[in-house]
Design a protein around this motif. Sequence first.
Motif, short mmCIF file in Angstrom:
data_model
loop_
_atom_site.label_atom_id
_atom_site.label_comp_id
_atom_site.label_asym_id
_atom_site.label_seq_id
_atom_site.Cartn_x
_atom_site.Cartn_y
_atom_site.Cartn_z
N UNK A 24 -1.32 5.50 -8.81
CA UNK A 24 -2.20 5.91 -9.90
C UNK A 24 -3.03 7.14 -9.55
N UNK A 25 -3.27 7.39 -8.28
CA UNK A 25 -3.97 8.60 -7.87
C UNK A 25 -3.16 9.83 -8.23
N UNK A 26 -1.86 9.66 -8.34
CA UNK A 26 -1.00 10.78 -8.70
C UNK A 26 -0.70 10.86 -10.19
N UNK A 27 -0.53 9.70 -10.84
CA UNK A 27 -0.07 9.68 -12.23
C UNK A 27 -1.12 9.27 -13.25
N UNK A 28 -2.19 8.65 -12.81
CA UNK A 28 -3.17 8.13 -13.75
C UNK A 28 -2.94 6.65 -14.00
N UNK A 29 -3.84 6.05 -14.76
CA UNK A 29 -3.79 4.60 -15.00
C UNK A 29 -2.80 4.23 -16.10
N UNK A 30 -2.91 4.88 -17.24
CA UNK A 30 -2.09 4.51 -18.39
C UNK A 30 -0.62 4.81 -18.19
N UNK A 31 -0.32 5.85 -17.42
CA UNK A 31 1.07 6.27 -17.25
C UNK A 31 1.86 5.39 -16.29
N UNK A 32 1.17 4.50 -15.59
CA UNK A 32 1.83 3.67 -14.58
C UNK A 32 1.93 2.23 -15.09
N UNK A 33 3.14 1.71 -15.13
CA UNK A 33 3.35 0.33 -15.53
C UNK A 33 3.32 -0.61 -14.35
N UNK A 34 3.10 -1.88 -14.63
CA UNK A 34 3.06 -2.87 -13.56
C UNK A 34 4.39 -2.95 -12.83
N UNK A 35 5.50 -2.79 -13.55
CA UNK A 35 6.81 -2.88 -12.92
C UNK A 35 6.98 -1.84 -11.82
N UNK A 36 6.48 -0.62 -12.06
CA UNK A 36 6.60 0.43 -11.05
C UNK A 36 5.81 0.06 -9.80
N UNK A 37 4.61 -0.48 -9.99
CA UNK A 37 3.78 -0.86 -8.85
C UNK A 37 4.44 -1.99 -8.06
N UNK A 38 4.90 -3.01 -8.78
CA UNK A 38 5.46 -4.18 -8.12
C UNK A 38 6.79 -3.87 -7.44
N UNK A 39 7.60 -3.02 -8.06
CA UNK A 39 8.87 -2.63 -7.45
C UNK A 39 8.62 -1.86 -6.17
N UNK A 40 7.67 -0.93 -6.21
CA UNK A 40 7.33 -0.14 -5.03
C UNK A 40 6.74 -1.01 -3.93
N UNK A 41 5.93 -1.98 -4.33
CA UNK A 41 5.28 -2.86 -3.36
C UNK A 41 6.22 -3.95 -2.85
N UNK A 42 7.36 -4.14 -3.57
CA UNK A 42 8.29 -5.19 -3.18
C UNK A 42 7.75 -6.57 -3.47
N UNK A 43 7.05 -6.71 -4.60
CA UNK A 43 6.40 -7.97 -4.96
C UNK A 43 6.93 -8.43 -6.32
N UNK A 44 7.31 -9.68 -6.48
CA UNK A 44 7.78 -10.18 -7.78
C UNK A 44 6.64 -10.22 -8.79
N UNK A 45 6.99 -10.08 -10.07
CA UNK A 45 5.99 -9.99 -11.13
C UNK A 45 5.11 -11.24 -11.19
N UNK A 46 5.70 -12.39 -10.93
CA UNK A 46 4.92 -13.61 -10.97
C UNK A 46 3.78 -13.61 -9.97
N UNK A 47 4.00 -12.95 -8.85
CA UNK A 47 2.95 -12.89 -7.83
C UNK A 47 1.75 -12.08 -8.30
N UNK A 48 2.03 -11.06 -9.11
CA UNK A 48 0.93 -10.22 -9.62
C UNK A 48 -0.08 -11.08 -10.38
N UNK A 49 0.42 -11.91 -11.27
CA UNK A 49 -0.48 -12.71 -12.11
C UNK A 49 -1.12 -13.87 -11.35
#
Length: 201
Positions: A24-49
């Motif tokens: 988000x420091x590069x792209x901003x908040x709105x432009x970044x979806x949760x899927x991009x963060x979780x894919x990059x972090x290697x974390x399943x979506x269920x773990x986020x919630x």
Amino acid sequence: MTNSALPEITDVRENILATGQRIMAGKGFSAVGLNEILLTAGVPKGSFYHYFSSKDAFGEAMLRSYFDSYWAELELTLSQPNQNMAQRLMSYWNAWQHTQSFYECQGKCLAVKLGAEVADLSEAMRLELKRGTAGVVERLARAITAGVEEGSLAVDETPECAAQSLYQLWMGASLMVKIVRTLQPFDTAMLTTRKILHVSE
């Protein structure tokens, strides 16, 4: 839950926060979806919630984590041995130029990048930004007070007003650097900083 499981849970949460901050420091908040963060972090979506109830809640936690780390780094800079307070403050501004420019800031310029955007999107995130930036100004004011007392710098206004003016100056310079794509606004900010603090080269 055993105690041995706690570090792993903390690591997952911190991994999500650090990854989100970096992207988000590069792209901003709105432009970044949760899927991009979780894919990059290697974390399943269920773990986020499991850790965050929503993207806004994540943003609030991310800003809190960012400022907690920023405060710690600032306090370290302002307590460096074998330097007077004027030198420590100028080291802080010099470091600012290297971490808040239009080049890849690697997660260091989150307040600059997200400030205007998220303040209008989320009251919780706005309040976290307010808390974080106020903490920076408070620490700068204490440092300026110490510098005046030791005689390494001087100000024509109260340390609190000087700290507020300087922080706003550098936030504005950071935005202008991104707009004009040169570092000239930082040069101007540095000259103004030296005048406000009555610090010579």
